[in-house]
Design an enzyme around this catalytic site. Structure first.
Site, short mmCIF file in Angstrom:
data_model
loop_
_atom_site.label_atom_id
_atom_site.label_comp_id
_atom_site.label_asym_id
_atom_site.label_seq_id
_atom_site.Cartn_x
_atom_site.Cartn_y
_atom_site.Cartn_z
N ARG A 46 0.82 -1.22 0.00
CA ARG A 46 0.00 0.00 0.00
C ARG A 46 0.85 1.27 0.00
NH1 ARG A 46 -3.08 2.86 -0.19
NH2 ARG A 46 -4.64 3.15 1.41
N ASP A 82 -13.49 -3.81 -3.37
CA ASP A 82 -14.27 -3.20 -2.29
C ASP A 82 -15.72 -3.11 -2.71
OD1 ASP A 82 -13.58 -1.74 0.42
OD2 ASP A 82 -15.27 -0.69 -0.48
C1 LIG Z 1 -18.48 -2.19 4.64
C2 LIG Z 1 -17.46 -2.73 3.68
C3 LIG Z 1 -16.49 -1.96 2.94
N1 LIG Z 1 -15.77 -2.85 2.19
C4 LIG Z 1 -16.20 -4.12 2.41
C5 LIG Z 1 -17.29 -4.07 3.31
C6 LIG Z 1 -18.13 -5.24 3.76
C7 LIG Z 1 -17.44 -6.07 4.77
C8 LIG Z 1 -17.42 -5.50 6.15
O1 LIG Z 1 -18.48 -5.15 6.67
O2 LIG Z 1 -16.32 -5.44 6.71
C9 LIG Z 1 -15.72 -5.36 1.79
C10 LIG Z 1 -14.30 -5.51 1.46
N2 LIG Z 1 -13.31 -4.57 1.47
C11 LIG Z 1 -12.13 -5.14 1.10
C12 LIG Z 1 -12.38 -6.49 0.77
C13 LIG Z 1 -11.31 -7.36 0.13
C14 LIG Z 1 -11.32 -8.75 0.23
C15 LIG Z 1 -11.15 -9.28 1.63
O3 LIG Z 1 -10.03 -9.37 2.09
O4 LIG Z 1 -12.17 -9.66 2.23
C16 LIG Z 1 -13.74 -6.74 1.03
C17 LIG Z 1 -14.54 -8.03 0.92
C18 LIG Z 1 -10.80 -4.49 1.02
C19 LIG Z 1 -10.54 -3.28 1.82
N3 LIG Z 1 -11.38 -2.23 2.03
C20 LIG Z 1 -10.74 -1.27 2.76
C21 LIG Z 1 -9.42 -1.70 3.05
C22 LIG Z 1 -8.35 -0.90 3.79
C23 LIG Z 1 -8.04 0.34 3.04
C24 LIG Z 1 -6.58 0.70 2.93
O5 LIG Z 1 -5.79 -0.14 2.49
O6 LIG Z 1 -6.28 1.84 3.21
C25 LIG Z 1 -9.29 -2.97 2.46
C26 LIG Z 1 -8.07 -3.84 2.43
C27 LIG Z 1 -11.31 0.02 3.16
C28 LIG Z 1 -12.71 0.07 3.54
N4 LIG Z 1 -13.78 -0.30 2.75
C29 LIG Z 1 -14.95 -0.16 3.46
C30 LIG Z 1 -14.61 0.36 4.74
C31 LIG Z 1 -15.60 0.66 5.84
C32 LIG Z 1 -13.22 0.52 4.78
C33 LIG Z 1 -12.38 1.16 5.87
C34 LIG Z 1 -12.24 0.36 7.06
C35 LIG Z 1 -11.69 -1.02 6.85
O7 LIG Z 1 -10.57 -1.19 6.37
O8 LIG Z 1 -12.39 -1.96 7.20
C36 LIG Z 1 -16.29 -0.49 2.95
#
Ligand SMILES: Cc1c2[nH]c(c1CCC(=O)O)Cc1[nH]c(c(CCC(=O)O)c1C)Cc1[nH]c(c(CCC(=O)O)c1C)Cc1[nH]c(c(C)c1CCC(=O)O)C2
Length: 359
Positions: A46, A82
């Protein structure tokens, strides 16, 4: 056209068999959000790439998809992406701000609603399909690959709130104050989600999960009106489209976080697998799913991974005692947190794989 035949054959089909309804003597395990921030190699990655650059570049997305599979003996991979790529494809700006999470600086309003662009949205998401196809090749059949989407209500929440929210009160204001427009939005999202999941399956997803992470903000009445009908339509229409397109059916998973108030209804929708979040009592879950045609997935508290090894082992075994021997896929009861100790993930997987199930 079907791509499903040209992929390397699946060597570990434990999770797929559990999803279709077999009770197995070995338990399959994967971890929600396994391809993410708790991995040091992801954090390094990242530093070189922005979040959406990784999502949109199949080579990079595939690399992150494989990271947890290289490190752990997990029984499934999940495509790195995402849920918010859908609002993006509908024309909304989505930023991933470090330490904050997703921000949509121009949230959906009653006035700008008509600017959304559902036409062509799924074509604009083809990069997810390409990442899935590449990941299927590079996985070499080691484990099955999950595709996924956000559920209509959860996507609506982020779109209207402009990001995460403690209350979802702006989005719920739509539900109570503008139910017709809410239905119009949810219906449009449902159409896009259906095409998106079919595209993922066509591209090589071997199982797909619908994340309704914000279900917990609703109640029985609201979920009956604004949640369940759309989740039902997604299941039915994806199945129909897959058949029409001469693709192979894949198991479908629904994880509606915090939706205790509708768990029996959720179980009755017909998804092959239903996620139980970490707040649900396994005995209650078991009594609801008894004799139902469904596999349970979950539900260790993600925070249990902070416990010392011995205590964690006990908690995992307690959970397995409740669910093993039934239709069951081991997982956390929500996504893994960024500061989860890697050793605890290893312990989780080891305890599960060392458990011999007596059927
Ligand atoms: C609500 C939701 C989101 N994204 C997702 C959901 C549903 C699952 C859940 O309820 O946890 C789903 C998601 N997001 C991501 C994946 C990748 C596959 C996996 O590893 O499961 C999946 C399946 C990568 C991600 N999505 C995100 C990251 C981190 C961002 C970064 O690298 O800066 C990753 C690896 C960012 C993200 N994206 C989202 C949020 C709230 C955030 C920030 C907080 C967090 O990290 O949980 C929206």
């Amino acid at each position: 056209m079907s791509f499903q035949t040209k992929f390397p054959p699946l060597k570990n089909d434990l999770l797929i068999r559990a999803a279709w309804g077999e009770t197995l003597d070995k338990l399959p395990i994967w971890i929600m959000r396994q391809a993410g921030r708790y991995l040091p190699e992801f954090q390094e990655f990242r530093k070189k790439h922005t979040f959406f650059e990784i999502c949109q570049n199949p080579e990079l997305a595939c690399e992150v998809t494989l990271m947890p599979i290289r490190r752990f003996e997990l029984d499934a991979a999940i495509i790195f992406s995402d849920i918010l790529v859908i609002p993006q494809a509908l024309g909304m700006i989505v930023e991933m701000r470090p330490g904050v999470g997703p921000v949509l600086p121009e949230p959906l309003t009653l006035e700008n609603f008509d600017k959304l662009t559902p036409e062509g949205a799924v074509q604009r998401l083809q990069y997810v399909g390409d990442a899935i196809t590449l990941s299927r090749m590079r996985l070499e059949g080691k484990v099955p690959l999950f595709g996924f989407t956000g559920a209509p209500w959860t996507l609506m929440g982020y779109m209207v709130e402009g990001g995460g929210s403690k209350t979802m009160s702006k989005a719920k204001k739509w539900l109570y104050g503008h139910p017709e427009l809410s239905h119009k939005l949810l219906s449009m999202l449902t159409d896009v989600i259906i095409d998106y999941l079919v595209m993922q399956i066509r591209s090589g997803a071997q199982i797909v999960q619908v994340f309704d992470s914000s279900a917990e903000y609703l109640n029985k009445d609201l979920y009956h009106e604004f949640g369940l009908p759309y989740l039902e339509r997604i299941l039915k229409q994806v199945r129909d489209e897959v058949t029409k397109s001469k693709l192979e059916q894949v198991p479908m998973v629904l994880f509606a976080k915090g939706a205790h108030f509708c768990f029996p209804e959720i179980v009755n929708l017909g998804y092959n697998v239903v996620g139980a979040d970490w707040t649900m009592d396994p005995d209650v879950v078991n009594s609801i799913v008894e004799n139902k045609n469904v596999t349970i997935q979950g539900n260790l508290d993600p925070c249990a991974l902070y416990a010392p090894k011995e205590e964690l082992t006990k908690k995992i075994k307690n959970m397995l005692n409740k669910f093993a021997g039934k239709r069951y896929i081991v997982n956390l009861g929500h996504g893994i947190y960024p500061d989860a100790p890697i050793e605890s993930v290893q312990t989780f997987i080891d305890v599960v794989h060392n458990t011999k199930v007596h059927k």
